[in-house]
Design a protein around this motif. Structure first.
Motif, mmCIF file in Angstrom:
data_model
loop_
_atom_site.group_PDB
_atom_site.id
_atom_site.type_symbol
_atom_site.label_atom_id
_atom_site.label_comp_id
_atom_site.label_asym_id
_atom_site.label_seq_id
_atom_site.Cartn_x
_atom_site.Cartn_y
_atom_site.Cartn_z
ATOM 1 N N LYS A 1 34.189 41.736 51.421
ATOM 2 C CA LYS A 1 35.023 40.295 51.505
ATOM 3 C C LYS A 1 34.490 39.574 52.841
ATOM 4 C CE LYS A 1 38.356 40.568 47.687
ATOM 5 N NZ LYS A 1 37.594 39.908 46.587
ATOM 6 N N GLY B 1 24.873 40.536 36.620
ATOM 7 C CA GLY B 1 26.242 39.868 36.839
ATOM 8 C C GLY B 1 26.393 38.599 36.318
ATOM 9 N N LEU C 1 31.940 33.140 44.009
ATOM 10 C CA LEU C 1 31.077 34.121 44.277
ATOM 11 C C LEU C 1 31.887 35.376 43.667
ATOM 12 C CD1 LEU C 1 31.601 33.673 48.269
ATOM 13 C CD2 LEU C 1 29.831 32.575 46.614
ATOM 14 N N GLY C 2 30.652 35.926 43.029
ATOM 15 C CA GLY C 2 30.828 37.158 42.226
ATOM 16 C C GLY C 2 30.888 36.421 40.693
ATOM 17 N N LYS D 1 27.732 32.227 41.809
ATOM 18 C CA LYS D 1 26.944 33.095 42.457
ATOM 19 C C LYS D 1 27.179 34.495 42.456
ATOM 20 C CE LYS D 1 25.006 34.193 46.862
ATOM 21 N NZ LYS D 1 24.965 35.475 46.732
ATOM 22 N N ASP D 2 25.991 35.150 42.321
ATOM 23 C CA ASP D 2 26.469 36.839 42.293
ATOM 24 C C ASP D 2 25.231 37.493 42.862
ATOM 25 O OD1 ASP D 2 28.194 38.756 40.250
ATOM 26 O OD2 ASP D 2 26.596 39.726 41.423
ATOM 27 N N HIS E 1 44.681 33.073 43.759
ATOM 28 C CA HIS E 1 44.915 34.350 43.166
ATOM 29 C C HIS E 1 44.961 33.955 41.392
ATOM 30 C CE1 HIS E 1 46.955 38.310 41.951
ATOM 31 N NE2 HIS E 1 45.741 38.355 41.854
ATOM 32 N N PHE E 2 44.163 34.420 40.846
ATOM 33 C CA PHE E 2 44.231 33.943 39.394
ATOM 34 C C PHE E 2 44.514 35.387 38.687
ATOM 35 C CE2 PHE E 2 40.881 30.837 40.847
ATOM 36 C CZ PHE E 2 41.390 29.896 39.857
ATOM 37 N N MET F 1 36.529 38.272 36.786
ATOM 38 C CA MET F 1 37.313 37.052 37.291
ATOM 39 C C MET F 1 36.276 35.928 37.681
ATOM 40 S SD MET F 1 40.306 38.364 36.949
ATOM 41 C CE MET F 1 41.247 37.078 37.768
ATOM 42 N N ASN G 1 44.298 37.721 35.004
ATOM 43 C CA ASN G 1 43.389 38.037 33.928
ATOM 44 C C ASN G 1 43.836 38.324 32.537
ATOM 45 O OD1 ASN G 1 41.011 39.247 32.802
ATOM 46 N ND2 ASN G 1 41.504 41.418 33.501
ATOM 47 N N THR H 1 41.343 37.822 46.079
ATOM 48 C CA THR H 1 41.866 39.274 46.315
ATOM 49 C C THR H 1 43.258 39.278 45.728
ATOM 50 O OG1 THR H 1 42.524 40.959 47.879
ATOM 51 C CG2 THR H 1 42.923 38.435 48.615
ATOM 52 N N SER H 2 43.590 40.710 45.022
ATOM 53 C CA SER H 2 44.940 40.944 44.466
ATOM 54 C C SER H 2 45.766 41.545 45.797
ATOM 55 C CB SER H 2 44.892 41.760 43.456
ATOM 56 O OG SER H 2 43.572 41.532 42.658
ATOM 57 N N VAL I 1 30.888 38.396 52.965
ATOM 58 C CA VAL I 1 30.680 37.394 52.027
ATOM 59 C C VAL I 1 31.327 36.279 52.548
ATOM 60 C CG1 VAL I 1 31.319 36.548 49.763
ATOM 61 C CG2 VAL I 1 30.368 38.892 50.240
ATOM 62 N N GLU J 1 36.855 44.325 45.113
ATOM 63 C CA GLU J 1 37.974 44.495 46.114
ATOM 64 C C GLU J 1 37.947 45.217 47.095
ATOM 65 O OE1 GLU J 1 40.433 42.230 45.849
ATOM 66 O OE2 GLU J 1 42.242 43.126 46.704
HETATM 67 P P1 NAD Z 1 34.026 42.939 39.050
HETATM 68 O O1 NAD Z 1 33.732 44.272 39.628
HETATM 69 O O2 NAD Z 1 34.389 42.680 37.728
HETATM 70 O O3 NAD Z 1 33.197 41.723 39.597
HETATM 71 C C1 NAD Z 1 32.780 41.549 40.924
HETATM 72 C C2 NAD Z 1 31.427 40.822 41.043
HETATM 73 O O4 NAD Z 1 31.077 40.618 42.165
HETATM 74 C C3 NAD Z 1 30.272 41.542 40.509
HETATM 75 O O5 NAD Z 1 29.686 41.024 39.494
HETATM 76 C C4 NAD Z 1 29.494 41.942 41.584
HETATM 77 O O6 NAD Z 1 28.132 42.005 41.333
HETATM 78 C C5 NAD Z 1 29.697 40.609 42.415
HETATM 79 N N1 NAD Z 1 29.467 40.973 43.782
HETATM 80 C C6 NAD Z 1 29.477 42.105 44.616
HETATM 81 N N2 NAD Z 1 29.202 41.677 45.915
HETATM 82 C C7 NAD Z 1 28.955 40.617 46.086
HETATM 83 C C8 NAD Z 1 28.565 39.598 46.963
HETATM 84 N N3 NAD Z 1 28.285 39.923 48.274
HETATM 85 N N4 NAD Z 1 28.085 38.139 46.564
HETATM 86 C C9 NAD Z 1 28.122 37.796 45.319
HETATM 87 N N5 NAD Z 1 28.868 38.545 44.163
HETATM 88 C C10 NAD Z 1 28.961 40.053 44.588
HETATM 89 O O7 NAD Z 1 35.701 42.329 39.662
HETATM 90 P P2 NAD Z 1 36.741 41.499 39.061
HETATM 91 O O8 NAD Z 1 37.691 42.398 38.554
HETATM 92 O O9 NAD Z 1 36.144 40.331 38.765
HETATM 93 O O10 NAD Z 1 37.458 41.359 40.522
HETATM 94 C C11 NAD Z 1 37.088 40.454 41.468
HETATM 95 C C12 NAD Z 1 38.214 40.139 42.482
HETATM 96 O O11 NAD Z 1 39.383 39.417 41.596
HETATM 97 C C13 NAD Z 1 38.901 41.172 43.026
HETATM 98 O O12 NAD Z 1 39.092 40.773 44.571
HETATM 99 C C14 NAD Z 1 40.006 41.712 42.494
HETATM 100 O O13 NAD Z 1 40.875 42.309 43.172
HETATM 101 C C15 NAD Z 1 40.522 40.264 42.069
HETATM 102 N N6 NAD Z 1 41.159 40.180 40.835
HETATM 103 C C16 NAD Z 1 41.156 40.975 39.736
HETATM 104 C C17 NAD Z 1 41.825 41.064 38.649
HETATM 105 C C18 NAD Z 1 41.557 41.851 37.421
HETATM 106 O O14 NAD Z 1 42.381 41.630 36.718
HETATM 107 N N7 NAD Z 1 40.355 42.149 37.238
HETATM 108 C C19 NAD Z 1 42.994 40.089 38.532
HETATM 109 C C20 NAD Z 1 43.314 39.279 39.779
HETATM 110 C C21 NAD Z 1 42.436 39.268 40.807
#
Ligand code: NAD
Length: 715
Positions: free
Chosen positions: A408, A349, A320-321, A343-344, A451-452, A325, A454, A429-430, A411, A403
């Motif tokens: 969250k 996205g 989801l999203g 899914k987004d 938790h992956f 990530m 980046n 989630t981080s 969803v 985040e």
């Molecule tokens: P991002 O902003 O790049 O992506 C978030 C995506 O979620 C967007 O494409 C948005 O359109 C989509 N979205 C929002 N609401 C939604 C919903 N209701 N249903 C489906 N999609 C929805 O964020 P990111 O950096 O990919 O981070 C995502 C998660 O991963 C966060 O929880 C973040 O803390 C965690 N994370 C991030 C990193 C990093 O380095 N970026 C590392 C580890 C974990």
């Protein structure tokens, strides 16, 4: 039967051909442990006295040929003195030389993987026939050593110094085509035709139509290079390899020095030189750390495997999203063969996620690592969606939306209603507690953290986080899916920052305090990079993003106010307030612009120095050693706390989490190994110098106990 042991048998088959078969009893692979070497010596002695043998074929009864030396024996072995190590190597080498000196032709069938000592065994025989499915190589440098069973001597004479330097110093695994091209093997044959081909060749060797004696003498002789060529080859290589390996990894350059030194010697003298060089490398802290990491990695794999029985199959996943990530998770899942719905809520996205995946795949195709058809196949496994259409067929979901706890929660609740009852839900989630996110779910037992890091396709770690109500089946299934994605999962318990970020933020805390006390952030970066980190703390903060660091820092401060809450504004907060977010808006501690290749290049921004004046108390001068201590002590102590608090079960997992998750310098073996290397007592003494900096620098009672009783984290 000429010889029958627990690892080796030798039988006479037809026409005077003896077959020596490696088949280590009770193990799935062959390896050179003490027993195997001992038996090889006994078998060689029997063969030397067998009047009816005219030729020897060496092979294996397992899928692999020999995977290498038994690294589990290294830890004990390397504790010996240099003299003992030299003696040990010379003893083992006398066995390989006895095979090489047999009074008839010898040939190895390389039926499967032959690495390290396994490939050195192949080099001891006169001919080598390789399966089209096998791989060979000498990867010893990856353990901080180099080949010690005659590999530097024989390979340089068989394939030439230039090629041997590349094989040994890069330590890569070679495919059959490359091995044949470099003349490391004589033929590449389909697996089912190997024995016939070997017998045919052996008959020609026995009847003299192929000459083995001349090539054997060449292999045992001096390297065929004149002084000028030798100088050019070795000196040029030393400079190049030193640049590639870096100052913290001495083994590759030492291997070249050894090859240079024994180039003008015949076999037995050359092997003595190799043994001395090997012993010197085996005694370095780098070898101890890298061997330790290898063993830790084995432990991790064993733990992950133990979950297999309880894991539910994941034939189809969903993410989801489709952001940074989510896009990465979709790519990696599809690449490794598990179809995934991405899914987004926004088409934009999805487009971005797919574009990213296409970009990564196109690079692979252009580098010849993948065909266009394979690329299409991977892309077909990513199923973009704006709705929950076919979520009933999904076995595991990774939530990777923004985040924000409210988003969250919504969803996760939504998706729980559309999946099957046995579908496992996970969150990437981080910072948000897994137990807290589970509170709104109907089936909290089916939920855990996944938790992956980046960028997902590059970073090997996945933290699998157990919430209070998570079932072992949910953990097992998530571990299995992470493994299927080619990742190294580590199971940890829930706490702010989980394992890796909880340890990383005290390190950033150390940096903030250094800047506060007037240290130059550029010096901090240089010193920590020389220490072995892929990037210094200021640069790393720019990459992470100041908004992310600020947000996660707040969560950590709330979770651990005694040591992660600061009474004054920090450098990170100041940067954030000034909209210096780091690489994402091209200005952070450094400023960024694109180079010709489109890569971000950092440059010093004069404005930053002045801006930092707001948080700097006084101008300070720090030695490199002080910077290292002030950065490393909080990180190490927090790692100890994670172990003591049961966030992570073993020292091995804690250390591997740091190496795989944040690039802790591998040659230092992880934070707990690093404390062991310094000595627990000495570490506490160093920490005490900084007592006034606050609790981040205070060793735990447990650590002080260890110092008193002389205990270590590793045996
Ligand atoms: P991002 O902003 O790049 O992506 C978030 C995506 O979620 C967007 O494409 C948005 O359109 C989509 N979205 C929002 N609401 C939604 C919903 N209701 N249903 C489906 N999609 C929805 O964020 P990111 O950096 O990919 O981070 C995502 C998660 O991963 C966060 O929880 C973040 O803390 C965690 N994370 C991030 C990193 C990093 O380095 N970026 C590392 C580890 C974990």
């Amino acid at each position: 039967m000429i010889y029958e042991g627990k690892a080796i048998t030798v039988k006479l088959i037809d026409d005077g051909i003896a077959v020596l078969t490696f088949d280590l009893q009770g193990e799935s692979v062959n390896k050179f442990n003490r027993l195997t070497i001992e038996e090889l010596g006994e078998a060689a002695a029997k063969l030397g006295n067998a009047n009816d043998v005219k030729g020897l074929i060496v092979t294996s009864a397992k899928d692999v040929f020999i995977v290498g030396a038994d690294i589990t024996e290294f830890k004990e072995l390397f504790k010996g003195s240099e003299e003992e190590l030299v003696a040990n190597n010379l003893k083992a080498n006398s066995v390989f030389s006895a095979i090489e000196d047999l009074p008839f032709p010898t040939l190895t069938i390389i039926n499967g993987i032959a690495l390290g000592g396994g490939f050195e065994m192949c080099l001891a025989t006169d001919y080598r026939i390789m399966s089209s499915k096998a791989k060979v190589g000498l990867p010893e440098v990856k353990l901080g050593i180099f080949p010690g069973f005659g590999g530097t001597v024989r390979l340089s004479r068989v394939i030439g110094a230039d090629n041997a330097i590349e094989w040994i110093c890069a330590g890569g695994e070679k495919r059959p085509e490359q091995a044949l091209k470099d003349k490391a093997v004589d033929a590449v044959i389909a697996p089912d035709a190997l024995m016939d081909a070997a017998k045919t060749t052996m008959k020609r060797l026995i009847d003299g139509s192929l000459d083995y004696k001349e090539r054997r003498e060449e292999k045992k002789g001096k390297l065929q290079l004149n002084a000028m060529e030798s100088m050019m080859t070795f000196e040029t290589a030393k400079g190049f390899v030193a640049g590639q390996a870096g100052r913290n990894y001495p083994a590759p350059v030492e291997a070249i020095k050894v090859m240079q030194k024994h180039a003008g010697m015949t076999r037995d003298k050359a092997i003595e030189v190799e043994a001395k060089g090997f012993a010197k490398m085996a005694k370095t802290p780098v070898a101890a750390a890298l061997v330790g990491l290898f063993l830790n990695d084995q432990e991790l794999k064993k733990k992950a495997k133990a979950y297999d029985k309880q894991a539910l199959p994941v034939n189809r996943a969903a993410v989801l999203g489709a952001g940074i990530m989510g896009g990465g998770v979709a790519f990696q899942s599809a690449l490794k063969g598990t179809p995934i719905v991405m899914k987004d809520i926004a088409q934009a996205g999805l487009d971005l996620g797919l574009k990213e995946a296409k970009g990564l795949l196109t690079k692979r195709v252009s580098r010849g690592k993948m065909t266009a058809e394979q690329m299409a196949d991977v892309l077909n496994k990513i199923n973009p969606a704006l709705g929950y259409g076919d979520f009933k067929s999904v076995d595991l979901v990774v939530e990777a939306v923004v985040e924000n706890p409210k988003v969250k929660d919504a969803v996760l609740r939504e998706v729980e209603d559309v999946v099957r009852e046995d579908t496992i839900l996970t969150s990437n989630t981080s910072t948000i507690s897994i137990t807290r996110l589970a509170q709104n779910l109907k089936r909290p037992e089916n939920f855990c953290g996944m938790h992956f890091f980046n960028p997902v396709h590059m970073m090997p770690l996945v933290e699998v986080i157990r919430g209070e109500k998570t079932s072992e089946q949910a953990i097992a299934t998530t571990v299995a899916y992470a493994k299927a994605m080619g990742k190294n999962p580590i199971v940890v318990n829930d706490c702010p920052g989980f394992l890796v970020n909880r340890i990383l933020f005290p390190y950033f805390g150390g940096f903030n305090l250094l800047v506060r006390d007037g240290a130059d952030y550029k010096q901090c970066d240089k010193v920590m990079e020389r220490f072995g980190w892929p990037m210094g703390p200021a640069y790393l903060l720019d990459v992470v993003g100041m908004d992310t660091a600020k947000h996660a820092g707040d969560v950590m401060a709330e979770g651990f106010p005694d040591r992660m809450q600061y009474s004054e504004k920090t450098a990170v907060e100041l940067m954030f307030e000034n909209d210096r977010l780091g690489q994402k808006n091209d200005k952070g501690f450094y400023k960024y612009s694109l180079d010709k290749k489109g890569k971000k290049q950092k440059a010093v921004d004069e404005k930053v120095e002045q801006m930092l004046g707001d948080v700097v108390h006084k101008k300070g001068e720090f030695t490199d050693e002080e910077i290292i201590e002030r950065m490393m002590v909080p990180l190490c102590i927090e790692t100890v706390r994670c172990l003591e608090d049961g966030i992570v079960e073993t020292a091995a997992e804690a250390d591997m989490g740091l190496v795989y998750g944040i690039g802790f310098p591998p040659f230092r073996g992880g934070a707990l190994f690093y404390i062991d290397t310094i000595g627990v007592e000495e570490f506490c003494r160093i920490a005490d110098k900084y007592e006034s900096l606050g609790k981040l620098y205070h060793p735990t009672d447990g650590l002080r106990e260890m110092a008193k009783s002389g205990k270590k984290f590793y045996g």
